[in-house]
Design a protein around this motif. Structure first.
Motif, PDB file in Angstrom:
ATOM      1  N   GLN A 113     -47.253   0.900 -21.956  1.00  7.84           N
ATOM      2  CA  GLN A 113     -47.991  -0.266 -21.484  1.00  7.84           C
ATOM      3  C   GLN A 113     -49.474   0.046 -21.316  1.00  7.84           C
ATOM      4  O   GLN A 113     -50.344  -0.748 -21.697  1.00  7.84           O
ATOM      5  CB  GLN A 113     -47.404  -0.759 -20.161  1.00  7.84           C
ATOM      6  CG  GLN A 113     -47.853  -2.139 -19.740  1.00  7.84           C
ATOM      7  CD  GLN A 113     -47.421  -3.227 -20.702  1.00  7.84           C
ATOM      8  OE1 GLN A 113     -46.399  -3.100 -21.380  1.00  7.84           O
ATOM      9  NE2 GLN A 113     -48.223  -4.275 -20.815  1.00  7.84           N
ATOM     10  N   HIS A 138     -42.300   4.120 -20.362  1.00  9.77           N
ATOM     11  CA  HIS A 138     -42.645   2.693 -20.334  1.00  9.77           C
ATOM     12  C   HIS A 138     -44.047   2.485 -19.791  1.00  9.77           C
ATOM     13  O   HIS A 138     -44.824   1.673 -20.310  1.00  9.77           O
ATOM     14  CB  HIS A 138     -41.633   1.912 -19.491  1.00  9.77           C
ATOM     15  CG  HIS A 138     -41.964   0.456 -19.371  1.00  9.77           C
ATOM     16  ND1 HIS A 138     -42.729  -0.049 -18.334  1.00  9.77           N
ATOM     17  CD2 HIS A 138     -41.666  -0.601 -20.176  1.00  9.77           C
ATOM     18  CE1 HIS A 138     -42.875  -1.355 -18.494  1.00  9.77           C
ATOM     19  NE2 HIS A 138     -42.234  -1.716 -19.602  1.00  9.77           N
ATOM     20  N   ARG A 191     -36.428   3.366 -27.707  1.00  9.63           N
ATOM     21  CA  ARG A 191     -35.347   2.578 -27.132  1.00  9.63           C
ATOM     22  C   ARG A 191     -34.134   2.660 -28.054  1.00  9.63           C
ATOM     23  O   ARG A 191     -34.267   2.858 -29.256  1.00  9.63           O
ATOM     24  CB  ARG A 191     -35.763   1.117 -26.976  1.00  9.63           C
ATOM     25  CG  ARG A 191     -36.883   0.875 -25.977  1.00  9.63           C
ATOM     26  CD  ARG A 191     -37.368  -0.574 -26.026  1.00  9.63           C
ATOM     27  NE  ARG A 191     -38.308  -0.855 -24.955  1.00  9.63           N
ATOM     28  CZ  ARG A 191     -39.617  -0.609 -25.012  1.00  9.63           C
ATOM     29  NH1 ARG A 191     -40.129  -0.040 -26.101  1.00  9.63           N
ATOM     30  NH2 ARG A 191     -40.403  -0.908 -23.995  1.00  9.63           N
ATOM     31  N   HIS A 201     -34.054  -6.547 -24.652  1.00 10.53           N
ATOM     32  CA  HIS A 201     -35.492  -6.724 -24.446  1.00 10.53           C
ATOM     33  C   HIS A 201     -35.907  -8.121 -24.898  1.00 10.53           C
ATOM     34  O   HIS A 201     -35.421  -8.619 -25.917  1.00 10.53           O
ATOM     35  CB  HIS A 201     -36.248  -5.656 -25.252  1.00 10.53           C
ATOM     36  CG  HIS A 201     -37.692  -5.535 -24.887  1.00 10.53           C
ATOM     37  ND1 HIS A 201     -38.642  -6.421 -25.338  1.00 10.53           N
ATOM     38  CD2 HIS A 201     -38.355  -4.633 -24.124  1.00 10.53           C
ATOM     39  CE1 HIS A 201     -39.825  -6.068 -24.876  1.00 10.53           C
ATOM     40  NE2 HIS A 201     -39.683  -4.978 -24.134  1.00 10.53           N
ATOM     41  N   GLN A 206     -42.349   3.332 -26.846  1.00  4.61           N
ATOM     42  CA  GLN A 206     -41.278   4.054 -26.179  1.00  4.61           C
ATOM     43  C   GLN A 206     -40.033   4.041 -27.060  1.00  4.61           C
ATOM     44  O   GLN A 206     -39.734   3.050 -27.711  1.00  4.61           O
ATOM     45  CB  GLN A 206     -40.979   3.366 -24.850  1.00  4.61           C
ATOM     46  CG  GLN A 206     -39.800   3.917 -24.080  1.00  4.61           C
ATOM     47  CD  GLN A 206     -39.443   3.040 -22.888  1.00  4.61           C
ATOM     48  OE1 GLN A 206     -40.069   1.995 -22.665  1.00  4.61           O
ATOM     49  NE2 GLN A 206     -38.448   3.456 -22.117  1.00  4.61           N
TER      50      GLN A 206
END
Length: 452
Positions: free
Chosen positions: A142, A138, A155, A163, A153
């Motif tokens: 970013q 994460h 997920r 999210h 990422q």
């Protein structure tokens, strides 16, 4: 008629009528990729058939070859004696971090530079992997995004549902039609054989989804003019996606080029754009200014992560969206693999492209019929949700391997060498998809309309 096709028809306002899908088999995947390919191409064909019905009183027959549709979702080009440049930059790809997987998208030089500003320069994947392994996924995602790069990422679908961006995308329609205003009537200048003849399409899209849309429109006779900035290139896909188009370059930070662009826009019938949500606004060509410059313009746009939520302006590509929204994680579990497992083709790009083309044709048909001018928005992330909503059959055999009969007879003389195209998967009686121009390099043409 499949459930997935029904969903697509509903999103586009198309009749819920069966469409003949020929051939058998499916691409191996945890998802209904062949069904998505067939349905999205069928929808573009059905929208075209609807336009022809309104203009000629005749509804053409329509069918889609599922096998050829699956192949076109990979590539339609078969070079003769030459090779298309590699699709991926040497350090693009999936990497294990401290706590999971992350994908770096570094195909554009400035995107690789952004990743290397965060991670340090890496000569190869091994060097990059060593740097990525020191980060949490994460945090690295970013940092790369804040540096102006592209990363995602991995997920799961459930994580994506929790999210804020996943929740925002869930609330958006697959195709968001926006009705703007009425204008003067637009005469139909086409014919059953070339239904979009006389339609000027200004193409501000890159890489795959948008260019797939404009390639389809060019195959129906539209005058497609693609505009790129001075130094942009995407050599791994240009021979695939520029078929039927003229490609020019303009610098929209230059006053003289802006004047040329505004002239092109004023004389366009349809604008396709795939920049981030605020990109044209920052160039001074927001929706209000576009409407002022071209009051009758049909506007169809896409982005990666949707048009609402905290990521609506985030850079993204098909492979990144697959990582973000749970596709790669679901594929990994399905394959029982030790790494992310994406779709067998970049199906989010291709499907969204055909849905864009269908939306554009629907809006054009309405413009011809009532003089109403509208716009439509789509996103790769919302197309991904469509895939999650429709589980694959699971019982279909693999597609029969490609054979020489799958290729068309014509030899396309491209700047890189001769090539065949695969036969077109869409059959629309009396309206063959055919392209007047071979694929060309970016910037090969002058920035002007053919008819002006």
């Amino acid at each position: 008629m499949t459930d997935l096709l029904s969903s697509v028809q509903a999103a586009l306002g198309l009749p819920h009528t069966p469409i003949a899908l020929t051939s058998e088999g499916a691409l191996p995947s945890a998802f209904a990729v062949t069904e998505l390919a067939s349905a999205s191409i069928a929808a573009a064909g059905q929208a075209t058939a609807g336009l022809l019905l309104e203009q000629t009183g005749r509804l053409p027959g329509l069918s889609v070859d599922r096998r050829l549709a699956s192949f076109w979702f990979a590539t339609s080009l078969r070079p003769l004696g030459w090779r298309v440049p590699p699709l991926w930059d040497p350090v693009a790809g999936d990497y294990p971090s401290q706590d999971g997987w992350i994908r770096l998208h570094t195909n554009a030089p400035h995107h690789r530079q952004a990743a290397e500003r965060v991670l340090g320069q890496a000569a190869d994947r091994a060097a990059m992997a060593a740097r990525v392994a020191q980060w949490k996924a994460h945090d690295l995602e970013q940092a790369v995004v804040e540096a102006g790069g592209c990363a995602a990422q991995m997920r799961s679908w459930n994580e994506w549902q929790a999210h804020p961006q996943g929740q925002a995308v869930n609330a958006e329609p697959l195709v968001h039609f926006l009705s703007r205003h009425g204008d003067t009537a637009l005469p139909w200048r086409g014919s059953p054989a070339r239904p979009l003849a006389g339609i000027g399409v200004l193409d501000l899209t890159r890489v795959l989804a948008g260019p797939i849309a404009s390639r389809f429109l060019a195959g129906l006779g539209a005058d497609v003019l693609r505009i790129d900035p001075p130094h942009w290139n995407e050599p791994g896909v240009v021979p695939e996606v520029t078929l039927g188009k003229r490609c020019a370059r303009l610098n929209l930070h230059d006053a003289a080029d802006r004047q040329v662009f505004e002239h092109l826009l004023a004389h366009a019938d349809l604008l396709l754009h795939g920049y981030r949500a605020d990109a044209l606004e920052r160039l001074g060509y927001g929706a209000a200014e576009r409407q002022r410059l071209a009051p009758g313009l049909i506007d169809v746009s896409l982005n990666a992560y949707g048009w609402s939520g905290p990521w609506q302006k985030r850079r993204g590509f098909d492979s990144l969206v697959q990582m973000s929204c749970g596709i790669a994680e679901a594929g990994q579990r399905w394959q029982q693999a030790d790494k992310p497992w994406p779709l067998p083709v970049q199906a989010l790009d291709h499907a969204t492209g055909y849905l864009m083309a269908a939306a554009a044709i629907r809006l054009l048909a309405e413009r011809l019929k009532t003089a109403a001018v509208g716009s439509a928005r789509l996103s790769l992330a919302r197309t991904a949700k469509l895939l999650f909503e429709h589980a694959p059959d699971g019982t279909e055999a693999a597609l029969r391997a490609e054979d020489p009969d799958d290729q068309g007879l014509l030899v396309e003389q491209t700047p890189w060498g001769p090539a065949h195209r695969l036969r077109v998967p869409l059959h629309l009686s009396g309206t063959p998809l055919q392209w007047d121009l071979p694929a060309s390099d970016l910037g090969a043409h002058r920035p002007q309309w053919q008819a002006l």
